[in-house]
Scaffold this active site. Structure first.
Site, PDB file in Angstrom:
ATOM      1  N   LYS A  21       1.139  -1.338  -0.288  1.00 31.18           N
ATOM      2  CA  LYS A  21       0.066   0.280   0.074  1.00 31.18           C
ATOM      3  C   LYS A  21       0.980   1.154  -0.119  1.00 31.18           C
ATOM      4  O   LYS A  21       1.656   1.814   1.445  1.00 31.18           O
ATOM      5  CB  LYS A  21      -1.032  -0.130   1.128  1.00 31.18           C
ATOM      6  CG  LYS A  21      -1.940   0.138   1.227  1.00 31.18           C
ATOM      7  CD  LYS A  21      -2.077   1.827   0.639  1.00 31.18           C
ATOM      8  CE  LYS A  21      -1.893   2.426   2.068  1.00 31.18           C
ATOM      9  NZ  LYS A  21      -2.017   4.266   1.633  1.00 31.18           N
TER      10      LYS A  21
ATOM     11  N   GLU B 203       9.069   1.073  11.707  1.00 26.18           N
ATOM     12  CA  GLU B 203      10.127   2.484  11.566  1.00 26.18           C
ATOM     13  C   GLU B 203       9.005   3.644  10.825  1.00 26.18           C
ATOM     14  O   GLU B 203       8.141   4.448  10.451  1.00 26.18           O
ATOM     15  CB  GLU B 203      10.748   2.507   9.652  1.00 26.18           C
ATOM     16  CG  GLU B 203      11.740   2.607  10.064  1.00 26.18           C
ATOM     17  CD  GLU B 203      12.341   4.430   9.445  1.00 26.18           C
ATOM     18  OE1 GLU B 203      11.664   4.887  10.052  1.00 26.18           O
ATOM     19  OE2 GLU B 203      12.071   4.152   8.274  1.00 26.18           O
TER      20      GLU B 203
ATOM     21  N   CYS C 183      12.299  10.912   7.998  1.00 26.74           N
ATOM     22  CA  CYS C 183      12.485  10.220   8.944  1.00 26.74           C
ATOM     23  C   CYS C 183      14.205  10.688   9.866  1.00 26.74           C
ATOM     24  O   CYS C 183      13.866  11.198  10.942  1.00 26.74           O
ATOM     25  CB  CYS C 183      11.501   9.112   9.635  1.00 26.74           C
ATOM     26  SG  CYS C 183      13.696   7.283   8.264  1.00 26.74           S
TER      27      CYS C 183
ATOM     28  N   GLU D  71       7.198  16.686  15.108  1.00 23.99           N
ATOM     29  CA  GLU D  71       8.529  16.002  13.875  1.00 23.99           C
ATOM     30  C   GLU D  71       8.435  17.394  12.851  1.00 23.99           C
ATOM     31  O   GLU D  71       6.229  17.310  12.613  1.00 23.99           O
ATOM     32  CB  GLU D  71       8.689  14.867  12.693  1.00 23.99           C
ATOM     33  CG  GLU D  71       9.193  14.389  12.234  1.00 23.99           C
ATOM     34  CD  GLU D  71       8.849  13.061  11.797  1.00 23.99           C
ATOM     35  OE1 GLU D  71       7.537  12.344  11.673  1.00 23.99           O
ATOM     36  OE2 GLU D  71       9.715  12.685  11.377  1.00 23.99           O
TER      37      GLU D  71
END
Ligand code: ADP
Length: 494
Positions: A178, A253, A287, A388
């Site tokens: 996906k 992750e 990330c 973040e």
């Protein structure tokens, strides 16, 4: 050269390329706002069809009975196909994500390298014969799970797709992939190439669409026996709950707010170059971006000025221009979110050292651009220092001594990566062991090898991608006892 051609009205569902039955979504080039394709999403019935076909294909003797070197050969052919179409794939990804061509070329090369690595690893993986405590031979064997659900984000699609598909196929599974809603094109291209290279088509379905519909249907499907996820921590928690309910393994992750630390004795040129690359490459949409930049208080202003000068000199522009260092953000919505987070930083009292506003240059007017931005003057617990941003925004923070540094650096819910810049290897190793992170770079940043496991601690993840062991993460372990005794078990007295 044209980007790799992907018919947007066809998606691979369980071996059949067909029209997605879900809603359509536009893929937009964020450099100029042009719609490059309108993709039909999958619907839950297609997820079901893909899972059933994948489960069937995974136990089909034509696949199940392939010897490791034969399966490895198939992975190699996928790598060949990616390399053969590398430039077209890079162009496609640049148009769909805004990343610079230099970056997407590297991601395509990384995807090919990932298939090659798992091909080699598969041929060299060995089983175990644990010492036996009786008259039997004990064997520990590893078997495919069956169907794996892989859910990936929009920042580096082909590389993150490959890091899940290659070990999952190497392990003998079928994969339901996906991709992120906004960036499915290169994932569809990868499926096309993999099928053409000989991967049985039902083993790789690509199911684009909204996460809460298509991703959710994959995660909850009874035939899906493992989830491999890369994305935000909030979604990771949702998927973790589903995996817990279903008692299936999940690797995650997730996000980060990684510290990059300059020590007083650092080589300043090296540190400045590495820090700018660590936070601003991929326009900060990484990330592992080194988004909290710790500077020793004694050299704070000198280092801050060097970083500001370096950031200001980075050229913002479309990813297809070789001079560009800072491409657009991947979507206009994301650019606006980044801009809003910088506005919130201002409200928190931040001093904007450079950047901080949407560029008003005419040549950038049609794209989702945001300039490299450095902030300071915030307390370490300010939202801007804790959340973040996933954009080209770094926050500068002073520290007094090593203990103060470690306390500040670890005062985050995240634990993904860290950079340390110092000439003293003892200090480097000492700090590297004290910082809570899955990866620590010493005098470098954002360097990767597919052979080196990648993982996060705390809210940054669970389990590792990459490395030989990743194949085992897509398998189930089984113990076999083979009797060597010549007498029956002396219990029933028969
Ligand atoms: P990001 O913040 O990087 O966009 P997300 O976690 O939102 O990260 O998205 C990463 C991937 O997870 C995307 O493919 C997205 O569609 C998918 N996703 C989002 N929400 C869900 C959900 N509830 N269930 C399954 N997948 C989801």
């Amino acid at each position: 050269m044209q980007p790799f051609p992907v018919p947007p009205d066809e998606i691979p569902v369980g071996g059949d390329w067909q029209r997605g039955a879900g809603p359509t979504s536009a893929c937009v080039d964020p450099a100029d706002g042009e719609v490059i394709a309108t993709v039909h999403a999958a619907d839950p019935a297609q997820v079901d069809a893909a899972a059933r076909a994948g489960a069937g294909a995974a136990v089909d003797p034509a696949w199940r009975d392939l010897l490791p070197h034969q399966r490895a050969h198939m992975l190699d052919r996928v790598a060949d196909a990616i390399e053969h179409h590398a430039e077209q794939l890079a162009l496609l990804q640049t148009r769909n994500t805004g990343k610079t061509l230099g970056e997407t070329r590297a991601l395509v090369a990384s995807a090919a390298g990932t298939f090659r690595y798992y091909s080699a690893a598969l041929e060299t993986l060995e089983g175990e014969l644990p010492p036996s405590r009786g008259a039997h031979l004990t064997m520990s064997v590893h078997e495919p799970i069956g169907v794996v659900g892989a859910i990936t984000p929009w920042n580096s699609p082909i590389a993150s797709d490959a890091q899940k598909i290659a070990p999952a196929l190497a392990a003998g599974n079928a994969v339901l992939l996906k991709p992120a809603e906004a960036t499915p094109l290169v994932s569809l291209a990868l499926a096309r190439l993999a099928h053409d290279a000989g991967v049985p088509p039902a083993l790789l379905s690509v199911l684009p669409g909204p996460g809460a519909v298509v991703g959710d249907a994959i995660a909850r499907h009874p035939l899906v026996g493992k989830l491999a996820f890369t994305g935000g921590t909030t979604t990771g928690r949702v998927l973790g709950r589903i995996a817990a309910e279903r008692i299936i393994p999940v690797t995650m992750e997730l996000g980060g707010k990684s510290p990059t630390i300059v020590c007083e004795d650092a080589d300043v040129d090296e540190a400045v170059a590495g820090i700018l690359y660590g936070i601003f490459s991929s326009t900060g949409q990484s990330c592992v971006a080194g988004s909290r930049i710790f500077l020793p208080r004694k050299r704070y202003e000198e280092l801050a000025q060097r970083l500001v000068a370096g950031a200001t000199a980075l050229r913002v522009g479309p990813g297809t221009d070789p001079a560009t260092r800072i491409g657009p953000l991947a979507t206009f919505a994301h650019r606006d979110k980044v801009a809003a987070m910088v506005d919130r930083a201002r409200e928190e009292g931040a001093r904007i050292r450079c950047g901080g506003t949407i560029p008003d240059e005419a040549r950038l007017a049609r794209g989702a651009f945001y300039p490299p931005t450095l902030l300071d003057g915030l307390a370490p617990d300010a939202k801007t220092c804790q959340e973040e941003i996933f954009g080209p925004v770094g926050v500068l923070l002073p520290y007094d001594d090593e203990d103060d540094l470690v306390t500040q650096a670890n005062a985050t819910v995240y634990g993904l990566a860290c950079g340390i810049w110092t000439a003293d290897y003892r200090r480097a190793l000492r700090l590297a062991r004290r910082i809570e992170a899955g990866t620590v770079w010493i005098n470098t940043y954002k360097q990767f090898s597919i052979s080196t496991p990648f993982s996060g601690v705390k809210d940054s993840g669970l389990g590792a991608d990459k490395g030989r062991a990743a194949i085992r993460g897509y398998q189930r372990q089984k113990s076999l006892y083979l009797n060597l005794a010549t007498e029956p078990i002396a219990w029933a007295g028969a």
